[in-house]
Design an enzyme around this catalytic site. Structure first.
Site, PDB file in Angstrom:
ATOM      1  N   HIS A 177       0.834  -1.206   0.000  1.00 17.75           N
ATOM      2  CA  HIS A 177       0.000   0.000   0.000  1.00 17.75           C
ATOM      3  C   HIS A 177       0.864   1.249   0.000  1.00 17.75           C
ATOM      4  CE1 HIS A 177       0.679  -1.241   4.176  1.00 17.75           C
ATOM      5  NE2 HIS A 177       0.715   0.047   4.464  1.00 17.75           N
ATOM      6  N   HIS A 196       0.781   5.296   1.152  1.00 16.45           N
ATOM      7  CA  HIS A 196       0.140   6.326   1.966  1.00 16.45           C
ATOM      8  C   HIS A 196       0.183   7.647   1.205  1.00 16.45           C
ATOM      9  CE1 HIS A 196       0.430   4.042   5.892  1.00 16.45           C
ATOM     10  NE2 HIS A 196       1.400   3.449   5.222  1.00 16.45           N
TER      11      HIS A 196
HETATM   12  P1  5GP Z   1       1.762   0.368   7.316  1.00 19.03           P
HETATM   13  O1  5GP Z   1       2.141   0.476   8.743  1.00 19.03           O
HETATM   14  O2  5GP Z   1       1.630  -1.097   6.969  1.00 19.03           O
HETATM   15  O3  5GP Z   1       2.586   1.123   6.344  1.00 19.03           O
HETATM   16  O4  5GP Z   1       0.338   1.031   7.182  1.00 19.03           O
HETATM   17  C1  5GP Z   1      -0.847   0.396   7.500  1.00 19.03           C
HETATM   18  C2  5GP Z   1      -1.890   1.467   7.624  1.00 19.03           C
HETATM   19  O5  5GP Z   1      -3.147   0.835   7.650  1.00 19.03           O
HETATM   20  C3  5GP Z   1      -1.787   2.303   8.888  1.00 19.03           C
HETATM   21  O6  5GP Z   1      -1.632   3.674   8.542  1.00 19.03           O
HETATM   22  C4  5GP Z   1      -3.078   2.017   9.628  1.00 19.03           C
HETATM   23  O7  5GP Z   1      -3.587   3.164  10.253  1.00 19.03           O
HETATM   24  C5  5GP Z   1      -3.982   1.520   8.520  1.00 19.03           C
HETATM   25  N1  5GP Z   1      -4.991   0.569   8.945  1.00 19.03           N
HETATM   26  C6  5GP Z   1      -4.855  -0.445   9.829  1.00 19.03           C
HETATM   27  N2  5GP Z   1      -6.015  -1.129   9.947  1.00 19.03           N
HETATM   28  C7  5GP Z   1      -6.896  -0.535   9.094  1.00 19.03           C
HETATM   29  C8  5GP Z   1      -8.268  -0.803   8.774  1.00 19.03           C
HETATM   30  O8  5GP Z   1      -8.914  -1.695   9.292  1.00 19.03           O
HETATM   31  N3  5GP Z   1      -8.831   0.024   7.840  1.00 19.03           N
HETATM   32  C9  5GP Z   1      -8.153   1.045   7.255  1.00 19.03           C
HETATM   33  N4  5GP Z   1      -8.814   1.790   6.370  1.00 19.03           N
HETATM   34  N5  5GP Z   1      -6.865   1.332   7.554  1.00 19.03           N
HETATM   35  C10 5GP Z   1      -6.247   0.544   8.467  1.00 19.03           C
END
Ligand code: 5GP
Length: 139
Positions: free
Chosen positions: A102, A104
């Site tokens: 993903h 951001h």
């Molecule tokens: P990472 O840490 O993997 O780069 O980002 C994961 C992102 O997913 C985080 O910014 C977190 O806030 C978001 N996130 C975690 N669980 C959920 C969810 O259930 N729904 C959505 N829309 N975002 C989520």
């Protein structure tokens, strides 16, 4: 690490978990981050079950980046910010917490810092209002 099809973004893609969606096409989906680091924090994911950048098919990655470009422009317009930051984390050591690739999209304004990563849950009515602003800027 093998792709875990029970990760939360896989569930969102299958319609098994809710999301405030802003854009979708054949290859990708964009939706609001539920724990935003700043208002308008949006995520773009490929529909392909891909854990991280290293495992991504380059063709699917290029389609996903086109969606990142489209949605980033809409977020910039919808939130009337001078800057947009993109972030993409690979592996726990880099801070990745959801193991489906993903990107951001983070609106940035001078003097406004980002909240902690993946912490406080947003108000759902506010997230839906933000999603609607972004959808309106895309169409
Ligand atoms: P990472 O840490 O993997 O780069 O980002 C994961 C992102 O997913 C985080 O910014 C977190 O806030 C978001 N996130 C975690 N669980 C959920 C969810 O259930 N729904 C959505 N829309 N975002 C989520």
């Amino acid at each position: 690490m093998a792709y875990d099809s029970d990760n939360i973004f896989a569930k969102i893609l299958r319609g098994e978990a809710p999301a405030f969606k802003v854009f979708e096409d054949e290859y990708s989906l964009a939706f609001m981050d539920v724990m935003p680091q700043v208002p308008g924090h949006t995520l773009v994911i490929p529909k392909d079950p891909t854990e991280d950048i290293f495992n991504a098919d380059p063709v699917i990655l290029s389609h996903t980046m086109a969606t990142v470009q489209t949605v980033a422009a809409a977020v910039k317009q919808a939130f009337e910010v001078p800057g947009i930051m993109l972030a993409q984390l690979n592996g726990p050591a880099a801070g990745q917490t959801v193991f489906h690739l993903h990107f951001h999209i983070l609106p940035r304004t001078d003097g406004i810092d980002l909240q902690m990563h993946a912490r406080g849950m947003a108000d759902f009515a506010e997230l839906e209002a933000h999603a609607e602003r972004i959808r309106a800027a895309i169409t």
